[in-house]
Design a protein around this motif. Structure first.
Motif, PDB file in Angstrom:
ATOM      1  N   VAL B  73       0.815  -1.228   0.000  1.00  0.00           N
ATOM      2  CA  VAL B  73       0.000   0.000   0.000  1.00  0.00           C
ATOM      3  C   VAL B  73       0.850   1.281   0.000  1.00  0.00           C
ATOM      4  CG1 VAL B  73      -1.877   1.247   1.140  1.00  0.00           C
ATOM      5  CG2 VAL B  73      -1.933  -1.244   1.062  1.00  0.00           C
ATOM      6  N   PRO B  74       1.916   1.381   0.830  1.00  0.00           N
ATOM      7  CA  PRO B  74       2.711   2.630   0.796  1.00  0.00           C
ATOM      8  C   PRO B  74       3.346   2.891  -0.567  1.00  0.00           C
ATOM      9  CG  PRO B  74       3.259   1.353   2.750  1.00  0.00           C
ATOM     10  CD  PRO B  74       2.383   0.484   1.884  1.00  0.00           C
ATOM     11  N   ILE B  75       3.672   1.812  -1.306  1.00  0.00           N
ATOM     12  CA  ILE B  75       4.269   1.999  -2.633  1.00  0.00           C
ATOM     13  C   ILE B  75       3.212   2.584  -3.580  1.00  0.00           C
ATOM     14  CG2 ILE B  75       5.327   0.816  -4.612  1.00  0.00           C
ATOM     15  CD1 ILE B  75       6.616  -1.104  -2.598  1.00  0.00           C
ATOM     16  N   HIS B  76       1.981   2.121  -3.451  1.00  0.00           N
ATOM     17  CA  HIS B  76       0.889   2.695  -4.238  1.00  0.00           C
ATOM     18  C   HIS B  76       0.680   4.164  -3.908  1.00  0.00           C
ATOM     19  CE1 HIS B  76      -1.347  -0.252  -6.670  1.00  0.00           C
ATOM     20  NE2 HIS B  76      -0.554  -1.065  -6.020  1.00  0.00           N
ATOM     21  N   GLU B  77       0.773   4.467  -2.612  1.00  0.00           N
ATOM     22  CA  GLU B  77       0.556   5.856  -2.197  1.00  0.00           C
ATOM     23  C   GLU B  77       1.643   6.753  -2.773  1.00  0.00           C
ATOM     24  OE1 GLU B  77       0.200   5.269   1.995  1.00  0.00           O
ATOM     25  OE2 GLU B  77      -1.836   4.489   1.785  1.00  0.00           O
ATOM     26  N   ILE B  78       2.879   6.257  -2.788  1.00  0.00           N
ATOM     27  CA  ILE B  78       3.979   7.030  -3.368  1.00  0.00           C
ATOM     28  C   ILE B  78       3.782   7.157  -4.877  1.00  0.00           C
ATOM     29  CG2 ILE B  78       6.427   6.799  -3.986  1.00  0.00           C
ATOM     30  CD1 ILE B  78       6.934   6.194  -1.049  1.00  0.00           C
ATOM     31  N   GLY B  79       3.348   6.067  -5.492  1.00  0.00           N
ATOM     32  CA  GLY B  79       3.079   6.092  -6.930  1.00  0.00           C
ATOM     33  C   GLY B  79       2.058   7.163  -7.259  1.00  0.00           C
ATOM     34  N   GLU B  80       1.027   7.222  -6.453  1.00  0.00           N
ATOM     35  CA  GLU B  80      -0.037   8.214  -6.668  1.00  0.00           C
ATOM     36  C   GLU B  80       0.497   9.623  -6.456  1.00  0.00           C
ATOM     37  OE1 GLU B  80      -3.359  10.341  -7.249  1.00  0.00           O
ATOM     38  OE2 GLU B  80      -2.856   8.330  -7.927  1.00  0.00           O
ATOM     39  N   ARG B  81       1.294   9.770  -5.378  1.00  0.00           N
ATOM     40  CA  ARG B  81       1.805  11.091  -5.017  1.00  0.00           C
ATOM     41  C   ARG B  81       2.836  11.603  -6.015  1.00  0.00           C
ATOM     42  NH1 ARG B  81       4.227  14.956  -4.592  1.00  0.00           N
ATOM     43  NH2 ARG B  81       5.089  16.104  -2.832  1.00  0.00           N
ATOM     44  N   TRP B  82       3.737  10.702  -6.478  1.00  0.00           N
ATOM     45  CA  TRP B  82       4.872  11.162  -7.290  1.00  0.00           C
ATOM     46  C   TRP B  82       4.756  10.876  -8.770  1.00  0.00           C
ATOM     47  CZ3 TRP B  82       8.056  14.556  -5.371  1.00  0.00           C
ATOM     48  CH2 TRP B  82       8.139  14.646  -3.969  1.00  0.00           C
ATOM     49  N   GLY B  84       1.317   9.562 -10.431  1.00  0.00           N
ATOM     50  CA  GLY B  84      -0.062   9.790 -10.871  1.00  0.00           C
ATOM     51  C   GLY B  84      -0.386  11.251 -11.089  1.00  0.00           C
ATOM     52  N   LYS B  85       0.036  12.064 -10.120  1.00  0.00           N
ATOM     53  CA  LYS B  85      -0.292  13.482 -10.153  1.00  0.00           C
ATOM     54  C   LYS B  85       0.271  14.174 -11.392  1.00  0.00           C
ATOM     55  CE  LYS B  85       1.645  16.330  -7.222  1.00  0.00           C
ATOM     56  NZ  LYS B  85       2.002  16.920  -5.910  1.00  0.00           N
ATOM     57  N   TYR B  86       1.566  13.911 -11.657  1.00  0.00           N
ATOM     58  CA  TYR B  86       2.221  14.570 -12.795  1.00  0.00           C
ATOM     59  C   TYR B  86       1.672  14.042 -14.109  1.00  0.00           C
ATOM     60  CZ  TYR B  86       5.275  15.899  -9.026  1.00  0.00           C
ATOM     61  OH  TYR B  86       5.752  16.383  -7.856  1.00  0.00           O
ATOM     62  N   GLU B  87       1.470  12.752 -14.123  1.00  0.00           N
ATOM     63  CA  GLU B  87       0.946  12.100 -15.312  1.00  0.00           C
ATOM     64  C   GLU B  87      -0.417  12.710 -15.681  1.00  0.00           C
ATOM     65  OE1 GLU B  87       1.925   9.271 -18.111  1.00  0.00           O
ATOM     66  OE2 GLU B  87       3.052  10.116 -16.442  1.00  0.00           O
ATOM     67  N   ARG B  88      -1.250  12.901 -14.656  1.00  0.00           N
ATOM     68  CA  ARG B  88      -2.585  13.424 -14.888  1.00  0.00           C
ATOM     69  C   ARG B  88      -2.540  14.809 -15.517  1.00  0.00           C
ATOM     70  NH1 ARG B  88      -4.478  10.895 -10.823  1.00  0.00           N
ATOM     71  NH2 ARG B  88      -3.651  12.407  -9.357  1.00  0.00           N
ATOM     72  N   ALA B  89      -1.592  15.617 -15.038  1.00  0.00           N
ATOM     73  CA  ALA B  89      -1.474  16.966 -15.585  1.00  0.00           C
ATOM     74  C   ALA B  89      -1.160  16.894 -17.080  1.00  0.00           C
ATOM     75  CB  ALA B  89      -0.387  17.739 -14.849  1.00  0.00           C
ATOM     76  N   HIS B  90      -0.240  15.973 -17.443  1.00  0.00           N
ATOM     77  CA  HIS B  90       0.111  15.839 -18.855  1.00  0.00           C
ATOM     78  C   HIS B  90      -1.062  15.324 -19.665  1.00  0.00           C
ATOM     79  CE1 HIS B  90       4.438  15.573 -17.358  1.00  0.00           C
ATOM     80  NE2 HIS B  90       4.271  16.728 -17.953  1.00  0.00           N
ATOM     81  N   LEU B  91      -1.767  14.370 -19.097  1.00  0.00           N
ATOM     82  CA  LEU B  91      -2.904  13.800 -19.820  1.00  0.00           C
ATOM     83  C   LEU B  91      -3.993  14.849 -20.009  1.00  0.00           C
ATOM     84  CD1 LEU B  91      -3.088  10.263 -18.174  1.00  0.00           C
ATOM     85  CD2 LEU B  91      -2.182  10.872 -20.421  1.00  0.00           C
TER      86      LEU B  91
END
Lengths: 155, 125
Positions: B73-82, B84-91
């Motif tokens: 779970v913490p790895i998912h949270e980091i994935g989302e934080r570091w 997912g967020k940037y990826e979403r902006a690009h998308l």
């Protein structure tokens, strides 16, 4: 607990009562759990079903223990995929524990019979981490994660 | 959750090796985890304690055994934080560009490259 199961934990900045509601009430689960909801009265021994938007039941079982806002135990069997249903019932335990200003949520999910290389455990263990991350996001920021907002089309 | 603890725990190859072993077979005892490793039992135990502190490993009792479980779970949270967020902006930016390019031709495409960066996700579903 047997070896063929898993334990997931996450720390969420919320209260045990709010987390309990987020785990059990449809208006919350639909947001972070791909639109699914529980259909049950949440009384000990009550029938429990997990529903998806088109009205089908994906999983069913019963409420084994319920102690709001600390502990919830479900007897849980998949109804959706024959190969998962064949592995029989699982036991899913939710434990909520206040730690400072956070609540530690632990989920233990294991099959009643110890099946080696269980397809059921593989399926649910792929699902839980993203659902838990999204639940945390919903409670801490007010928004669930994009990936868990909709039930996947055609599934 | 302490993000620093997760990054610190993941920064060590021996600890990543232990996580990989738990990924292959969940719910192992310390003795089982030590098997075939070029580390002392003490060293493995110390690494496990750090992984547990970072919430990447969770332990449960089974009789007298202490079983170690991988907690991704913490790895998912980091994935989302570091990520997912940037990826979403690009998308978001790409879909806006697409919308503009597919709309009636205009002089000014109206794409503002910074518009979606750093903004929160839209409410509503």
């Amino acid at each position: 607990m047997n070896k063929n199961g898993f334990v997931y934990t996450t720390y969420i900045r919320t209260t045990p009562e709010k987390l309990w509601d987020a785990l059990t009430k449809p208006e919350f689960t639909r947001q972070y759990w791909s639109e699914v909801w529980h259909e049950t009265t949440w009384e000990r021994g009550a029938e429990w079903k997990m529903m998806i938007p088109d009205g089908r039941t994906t999983d069913s079982g019963e409420v084994v223990e319920v102690e709001r806002p600390r502990r919830l135990v479900l007897r849980w069997r998949n109804e959706f995929r024959p190969e998962l249903k064949a592995e029989g019932y699982s036991r899913c335990v939710f434990e909520l524990e206040q730690q400072g200003d956070m609540v530690k949520l632990t989920i233990v999910h294991e099959l009643e019979q110890d099946v080696a290389k269980s397809k059921f455990i593989e399926a649910v263990s792929n699902g839980w981490p993203i659902i838990l991350s999204s639940l945390k996001s919903l409670l801490e920021t007010g928004e669930a994660l994009e990936a868990t907002r909709k039930w996947p089309k055609g599934k | 959750m302490n993000e620093d603890a997760v990054f610190r725990a993941l920064a060590d190859p021996s600890r990543r090796q232990l996580l990989d072993r738990l990924f292959r077979e969940n719910g192992q005892t310390l003795t089982e985890l030590c098997r075939g490793l070029d580390m002392t039992r003490q060293a493995v135990s110390k690494h496990l304690a750090l992984l547990e502190e970072a919430n990447l490993v969770v332990t449960r009792k089974r009789g007298r055994d202490k079983l170690h479980y991988l907690n991704p779970v913490p790895i998912h949270e980091i994935g989302e934080r570091w990520i997912g967020k940037y990826e979403r902006a690009h998308l978001g930016l790409l879909s806006e560009l697409k919308k503009n390019l597919e709309a009636k031709p205009r002089r000014n495409l109206g794409v503002n490259p910074t518009r979606n960066l750093g903004t929160k996700r839209s409410k509503g579903r």
